[in-house]
Scaffold this motif. Sequence first.
Motif, PDB file in Angstrom:
ATOM      1  N   GLU A  90      35.425   0.404 -14.624  1.00  0.00           N
ATOM      2  CA  GLU A  90      33.983   0.293 -14.422  1.00  0.00           C
ATOM      3  C   GLU A  90      33.643   0.294 -12.936  1.00  0.00           C
ATOM      4  OE1 GLU A  90      33.353  -3.272 -17.152  1.00  0.00           O
ATOM      5  OE2 GLU A  90      31.495  -2.147 -17.390  1.00  0.00           O
ATOM      6  N   TRP A  91      34.400  -0.457 -12.168  1.00  0.00           N
ATOM      7  CA  TRP A  91      34.167  -0.501 -10.724  1.00  0.00           C
ATOM      8  C   TRP A  91      34.338   0.873 -10.101  1.00  0.00           C
ATOM      9  CZ3 TRP A  91      37.433  -5.431  -9.164  1.00  0.00           C
ATOM     10  CH2 TRP A  91      36.779  -6.571  -9.658  1.00  0.00           C
ATOM     11  N   ILE A  92      35.408   1.561 -10.490  1.00  0.00           N
ATOM     12  CA  ILE A  92      35.690   2.881  -9.914  1.00  0.00           C
ATOM     13  C   ILE A  92      34.588   3.868 -10.297  1.00  0.00           C
ATOM     14  CG2 ILE A  92      37.300   4.829  -9.998  1.00  0.00           C
ATOM     15  CD1 ILE A  92      39.533   2.714 -10.314  1.00  0.00           C
ATOM     16  N   SER A  93      34.104   3.744 -11.543  1.00  0.00           N
ATOM     17  CA  SER A  93      33.004   4.598 -11.978  1.00  0.00           C
ATOM     18  C   SER A  93      31.736   4.296 -11.191  1.00  0.00           C
ATOM     19  CB  SER A  93      32.750   4.388 -13.476  1.00  0.00           C
ATOM     20  OG  SER A  93      31.713   5.231 -13.937  1.00  0.00           O
ATOM     21  N   ASP A  94      31.477   3.018 -10.926  1.00  0.00           N
ATOM     22  CA  ASP A  94      30.313   2.629 -10.121  1.00  0.00           C
ATOM     23  C   ASP A  94      30.380   3.219  -8.718  1.00  0.00           C
ATOM     24  OD1 ASP A  94      28.982   1.156 -12.044  1.00  0.00           O
ATOM     25  OD2 ASP A  94      29.958  -0.734 -11.510  1.00  0.00           O
ATOM     26  N   ILE A  95      31.584   3.289  -8.175  1.00  0.00           N
ATOM     27  CA  ILE A  95      31.757   3.848  -6.833  1.00  0.00           C
ATOM     28  C   ILE A  95      31.421   5.335  -6.816  1.00  0.00           C
ATOM     29  CG2 ILE A  95      33.509   4.397  -5.085  1.00  0.00           C
ATOM     30  CD1 ILE A  95      34.853   1.717  -5.833  1.00  0.00           C
ATOM     31  N   GLY A  96      31.707   6.022  -7.942  1.00  0.00           N
ATOM     32  CA  GLY A  96      31.365   7.437  -8.046  1.00  0.00           C
ATOM     33  C   GLY A  96      32.543   8.375  -8.134  1.00  0.00           C
ATOM     34  N   VAL A  97      33.740   7.841  -8.344  1.00  0.00           N
ATOM     35  CA  VAL A  97      34.925   8.689  -8.502  1.00  0.00           C
ATOM     36  C   VAL A  97      34.825   9.442  -9.828  1.00  0.00           C
ATOM     37  CG1 VAL A  97      37.440   8.691  -8.751  1.00  0.00           C
ATOM     38  CG2 VAL A  97      36.345   7.136  -7.120  1.00  0.00           C
ATOM     39  N   LYS A  98      35.162  10.727  -9.825  1.00  0.00           N
ATOM     40  CA  LYS A  98      34.985  11.565 -11.006  1.00  0.00           C
ATOM     41  C   LYS A  98      36.245  11.764 -11.842  1.00  0.00           C
ATOM     42  CE  LYS A  98      30.662  12.565 -10.205  1.00  0.00           C
ATOM     43  NZ  LYS A  98      30.243  13.907  -9.811  1.00  0.00           N
ATOM     44  N   LYS A  99      37.416  11.643 -11.218  1.00  0.00           N
ATOM     45  CA  LYS A  99      38.650  11.900 -11.953  1.00  0.00           C
ATOM     46  C   LYS A  99      39.698  10.862 -11.595  1.00  0.00           C
ATOM     47  CE  LYS A  99      41.827  15.611 -13.279  1.00  0.00           C
ATOM     48  NZ  LYS A  99      42.229  17.021 -13.077  1.00  0.00           N
ATOM     49  N   VAL A 100      40.338  10.285 -12.634  1.00  0.00           N
ATOM     50  CA  VAL A 100      41.286   9.199 -12.431  1.00  0.00           C
ATOM     51  C   VAL A 100      42.574   9.464 -13.211  1.00  0.00           C
ATOM     52  CG1 VAL A 100      41.735   6.742 -12.809  1.00  0.00           C
ATOM     53  CG2 VAL A 100      39.488   7.484 -12.016  1.00  0.00           C
ATOM     54  N   CYS A 101      43.711   9.192 -12.570  1.00  0.00           N
ATOM     55  CA  CYS A 101      45.015   9.250 -13.238  1.00  0.00           C
ATOM     56  C   CYS A 101      45.516   7.822 -13.401  1.00  0.00           C
ATOM     57  CB  CYS A 101      45.997  10.064 -12.407  1.00  0.00           C
ATOM     58  SG  CYS A 101      47.676  10.090 -13.097  1.00  0.00           S
ATOM     59  N   LEU A 102      45.753   7.414 -14.642  1.00  0.00           N
ATOM     60  CA  LEU A 102      46.246   6.069 -14.937  1.00  0.00           C
ATOM     61  C   LEU A 102      47.738   6.128 -15.256  1.00  0.00           C
ATOM     62  CD1 LEU A 102      43.316   4.807 -17.161  1.00  0.00           C
ATOM     63  CD2 LEU A 102      43.928   3.915 -14.923  1.00  0.00           C
ATOM     64  N   TYR A 103      48.526   5.336 -14.530  1.00  0.00           N
ATOM     65  CA  TYR A 103      49.982   5.365 -14.705  1.00  0.00           C
ATOM     66  C   TYR A 103      50.545   3.957 -14.796  1.00  0.00           C
ATOM     67  CZ  TYR A 103      54.938   5.655 -13.512  1.00  0.00           C
ATOM     68  OH  TYR A 103      56.297   5.512 -13.514  1.00  0.00           O
ATOM     69  N   ASP A 104      51.455   3.769 -15.732  1.00  0.00           N
ATOM     70  CA  ASP A 104      52.357   2.626 -15.696  1.00  0.00           C
ATOM     71  C   ASP A 104      53.712   3.098 -16.205  1.00  0.00           C
ATOM     72  OD1 ASP A 104      52.954   1.102 -18.588  1.00  0.00           O
ATOM     73  OD2 ASP A 104      51.177   2.374 -18.619  1.00  0.00           O
ATOM     74  N   ARG A 105      54.756   2.450 -15.777  1.00  0.00           N
ATOM     75  CA  ARG A 105      56.122   2.924 -16.017  1.00  0.00           C
ATOM     76  C   ARG A 105      56.451   3.061 -17.499  1.00  0.00           C
ATOM     77  NH1 ARG A 105      60.566   3.072 -12.638  1.00  0.00           N
ATOM     78  NH2 ARG A 105      62.581   3.114 -13.681  1.00  0.00           N
ATOM     79  N   GLU A 106      56.077   2.059 -18.305  1.00  0.00           N
ATOM     80  CA  GLU A 106      56.469   2.024 -19.710  1.00  0.00           C
ATOM     81  C   GLU A 106      55.484   2.746 -20.634  1.00  0.00           C
ATOM     82  OE1 GLU A 106      57.184  -2.007 -20.858  1.00  0.00           O
ATOM     83  OE2 GLU A 106      58.472  -2.409 -19.123  1.00  0.00           O
ATOM     84  N   GLY A 107      54.404   3.254 -20.101  1.00  0.00           N
ATOM     85  CA  GLY A 107      53.442   3.980 -20.921  1.00  0.00           C
ATOM     86  C   GLY A 107      52.503   3.086 -21.715  1.00  0.00           C
ATOM     87  N   VAL A 108      52.299   1.846 -21.271  1.00  0.00           N
ATOM     88  CA  VAL A 108      51.392   0.925 -21.971  1.00  0.00           C
ATOM     89  C   VAL A 108      49.974   1.471 -21.974  1.00  0.00           C
ATOM     90  CG1 VAL A 108      50.387  -1.387 -21.951  1.00  0.00           C
ATOM     91  CG2 VAL A 108      52.812  -1.085 -21.421  1.00  0.00           C
ATOM     92  N   LEU A 109      49.532   1.976 -20.836  1.00  0.00           N
ATOM     93  CA  LEU A 109      48.172   2.527 -20.733  1.00  0.00           C
ATOM     94  C   LEU A 109      48.020   3.772 -21.605  1.00  0.00           C
ATOM     95  CD1 LEU A 109      47.656   2.150 -16.881  1.00  0.00           C
ATOM     96  CD2 LEU A 109      46.624   0.754 -18.674  1.00  0.00           C
ATOM     97  N   LYS A 110      49.059   4.586 -21.626  1.00  0.00           N
ATOM     98  CA  LYS A 110      49.011   5.810 -22.428  1.00  0.00           C
ATOM     99  C   LYS A 110      48.918   5.488 -23.914  1.00  0.00           C
ATOM    100  CE  LYS A 110      51.229  10.339 -22.643  1.00  0.00           C
ATOM    101  NZ  LYS A 110      52.357  11.156 -22.140  1.00  0.00           N
ATOM    102  N   LYS A 111      49.656   4.456 -24.356  1.00  0.00           N
ATOM    103  CA  LYS A 111      49.602   4.040 -25.754  1.00  0.00           C
ATOM    104  C   LYS A 111      48.245   3.433 -26.106  1.00  0.00           C
ATOM    105  CE  LYS A 111      54.581   3.116 -25.825  1.00  0.00           C
ATOM    106  NZ  LYS A 111      55.625   2.056 -25.802  1.00  0.00           N
TER     107      LYS A 111
END
Length: 244
Positions: A90-111
């Motif tokens: 939400e914060w990043i969206s408020d700032i105005g960033v249009k594209k984000v890559c989310l990474y964690d080693r074990e793939g928790v975010l991906k799941k």
Amino acid sequence: MDLVGGPQKILHKISLNDHMILLLLWHILHLILKVIYFVWEKIRAIESYLIANGIVKTYEDLNLDRVKYLGIVVDSDEARETSKVIELLEWISDIGVKKVCLYDREGVLKKSKELLLEKFDSMENSETNHKRKMDFEFVSIVDGKEAVAKAANLLYKKYYSDPNSEKPFFTETYLTEALRILGSNEQDPDLILIYGPTRCHLGFPAWRIRYTEMVHMGSLKNKKFGLILKAINKYTKVKQNYGS
């Protein structure tokens, strides 16, 4: 006179005394480090407050043209805190960033991709929140291993399956081209914000951070909006030299 037992008792007492002194020194050092960390976090909190509330004017106008793609690396244990991740997005969206890559080693975010997107979209589309649309990419260390393995297999078939063909010395150019053919040559993040206990990229695909700036932001639970503004602003002011 006990010529054997006497010296052993003395050595035992010395050993106990040394142990107590070392233990005391350890606790003192641990206390000092805790105090330093506490003071440091308070300074960061004050700095974030001043930036987020516009008291420090330096960070009001961000040049987001230089941050077309922002990477967020999160320690896998902290990535399980879905509410914290959503708040960060939400914060990043408020700032105005249009594209984000989310990474964690074990793939928790991906799941948790469906859950994260559902919650984020519900907040984005609410009547009281008018945030800009963001595109997401979810990555784990498995993606990197699979991509490299497929690229290596492609290069082997192309240059080594025929014993009479030329055997080139593989460089970054060959790998990049192989990844492009396989459709794995994704855009490199301009800036990566790292949340976790360690100051490293936690296994983020190395070929995608050749020119990427990385900033360690501390623990996700201690994330601060103002410090994100500071990190982005600092990146936009940096002059990058890409070599000859």
